[in-house]
Design a protein around this motif. Sequence first.
Motif, PDB file in Angstrom:
ATOM      1  N   LEU A 197      44.643 -15.866 -84.005  1.00 14.57           N
ATOM      2  CA  LEU A 197      45.455 -16.326 -82.874  1.00 14.57           C
ATOM      3  C   LEU A 197      46.934 -16.429 -83.277  1.00 14.57           C
ATOM      4  N   ASN A 198      47.177 -16.907 -84.503  1.00 15.16           N
ATOM      5  CA  ASN A 198      48.564 -17.003 -84.974  1.00 15.16           C
ATOM      6  C   ASN A 198      49.227 -15.627 -85.015  1.00 15.16           C
ATOM      7  N   ARG A 199      48.473 -14.615 -85.469  1.00 12.07           N
ATOM      8  CA  ARG A 199      49.034 -13.269 -85.510  1.00 12.07           C
ATOM      9  C   ARG A 199      49.360 -12.772 -84.105  1.00 12.07           C
ATOM     10  N   GLU A 200      48.454 -13.051 -83.173  1.00 12.75           N
ATOM     11  CA  GLU A 200      48.694 -12.603 -81.802  1.00 12.75           C
ATOM     12  C   GLU A 200      49.912 -13.299 -81.191  1.00 12.75           C
ATOM     13  N   VAL A 201      50.010 -14.611 -81.426  1.00  8.30           N
ATOM     14  CA  VAL A 201      51.166 -15.349 -80.894  1.00  8.30           C
ATOM     15  C   VAL A 201      52.456 -14.864 -81.542  1.00  8.30           C
ATOM     16  N   THR A 202      52.414 -14.616 -82.851  1.00  6.80           N
ATOM     17  CA  THR A 202      53.606 -14.128 -83.547  1.00  6.80           C
ATOM     18  C   THR A 202      54.008 -12.747 -83.045  1.00  6.80           C
ATOM     19  N   ARG A 203      53.001 -11.856 -82.834  1.00  6.14           N
ATOM     20  CA  ARG A 203      53.326 -10.541 -82.289  1.00  6.14           C
ATOM     21  C   ARG A 203      53.917 -10.655 -80.885  1.00  6.14           C
TER      22      ARG A 203
END
Length: 603
Positions: free
Chosen positions: A199-205
């Motif tokens: 989820l962190n990767r998706e939010v960061t992207r």
Amino acid sequence: MKRIALLALWFFTVGLMAQEAPNEVAEAVAAEAQAQASKESKVAPGIDLKAEYEQVQADIETTSKRVDELEASWEKTQSEMSRDLLQQQAVADTLTMTQRVDAFLGHVEASTVPEERQLGVDVVRAENRFFQSRLELASSGLRKLFEQYEQADGEKQLLILLNIDDFYSYINWLLMERQKNLELLKGWKLDTEKEQRKLNREVTRYAEFMAIYLRTSTRQKELLQREIKTLPADSRSAFEGKVATQDRLVRSAVSNLKEVLVLMEKQGLPVEEYNELIFKTTGNLAEAVVSIGAMRTVLSGLWDDSLNWLKTNLGGILSRLVLFAALMGVAVFISRLVRRGIERAVTHRKAHFSTLVQDFFITVGGNLVVIIGLLFALAQVGLDLTPVLTGLGVAGIVIGFALQDTLSNFASGMMILIYRPFDVGDYVEAGGVAGKVGKMSLVNTTIRTFDNQVFMVPNAKIWGETIKNITSERIRRVDLVFGVAYTDNVEQVEQILEEIVTKHPSVLKTPEHVIRLHVLNESSVDFIVRPWVKTDDYWDVYWDITREVKVRFDQEGITIPFPQRELHVHTITPPPQLPDEPVSLQRSDTGLRAAGEGEDGTL
């Protein structure tokens, strides 16, 4: 430039969702679901969690299929009204499903049975998979939305921009729901590290995509603004509309990025770089999600940008300063040459200019060259003179209204320079002051009186009244009057006056002087004496002749009479006195009458 943003969009997989789903509706429904879940925090007797679990799972699967069908229908439909209905239906189905899931999870939290807790875990992960499926389909829909925005006209772009804003809100809501579910699993002592990293990767992207899109939109806005400056005023309206539309895109991207940063802060992700971007875009620190770390990053970024800018532009700045100084030096040198040339021209013996006009042309000519040199130097170093000249024009109008009296003096000064009623060094009577003209400007004139007082008289007062120039002509006539007694010999007096005037060295032979018997006054016989002299000798001749006349009259026995008046005294006989006997009065019907007087008034 927007193609870059569209390519960056592929790095973030977001779900296709109806563009008309307002964030306020999502928050309201979520709050209602939370309230209902809190009311049912305890498992009521007789509730079968297993049966409810199967029902919720089936509801999630049914809702997923139904939303997929609505999304497919939305892509095929061209009617805006039909699209709005499909969007609203998809939003309603999704929120209804999340409400039932929250109610079920509220029952699970009240249970301590491990098997029942596992049912809750399965439902949470099923809901997250549903959210993930919505986000995975968003890339194509969002890309189509941006493509429609590029191809649409002004009014259509505004409608699409509103849909983009709603789309942002829906995506943010999906991400927050996923984060809330992960926090719930953490509260149940489950390992969610892998899911949290995903989820962190998706939010960061997603944040990276918004940052790229914000930079691109800002850059395109700046290019349009630069293009407008190069266009004439009558051709700017179309570009101004594009700038306004691009500005709405920038503000929309900033607003959405701020919401994403709030979610990132909750997840403990770094947000300083994005705060710095928001600050640089808006120029307002309050627009950023402020924290001590964000403040430190923004200030550090500003310092680094300042140093980089200085390193990049220091050479250009120094070269411009040197060029500016050199051009101003040349302008000052040329102004001195112009002053000398004008001075030689206006002081030439064939040029009959007054000192006032000479000083005016010399000063104005030199200053005009300096001003032109200044404007040329500023243009050469890259300064746009259009706003400067426009500002000077507006300032001139304002100053003109504020300094009306000064402008009146200026106009009067110009009239004095043109008509030249006096010059520096002349003795004048003007503006209620008599004296020698010391200097003159376009606003006032300095006059030094005969008793050495200095007056600065406004030119408007001088030009608006009578100007008497005493020394403007080369020669003047001295007017003298001498009175003698009636008993003196007229021929003798005329001979004495003729000798005095003729023998004075400063009296001019041409024009001839005049000596005449002028007036027979009450006490004297007056002679006029009018010799012509040079203007500089006026007072010397006046005083010398006056003194010599007194001396010669005394020597020749000529009398200078005092004013005389004859008084004749006549004796007047006093009137006769009245008798001393008293007269008695008596009252009657007809009034008062003297004693012995009859009724008819006879005695």
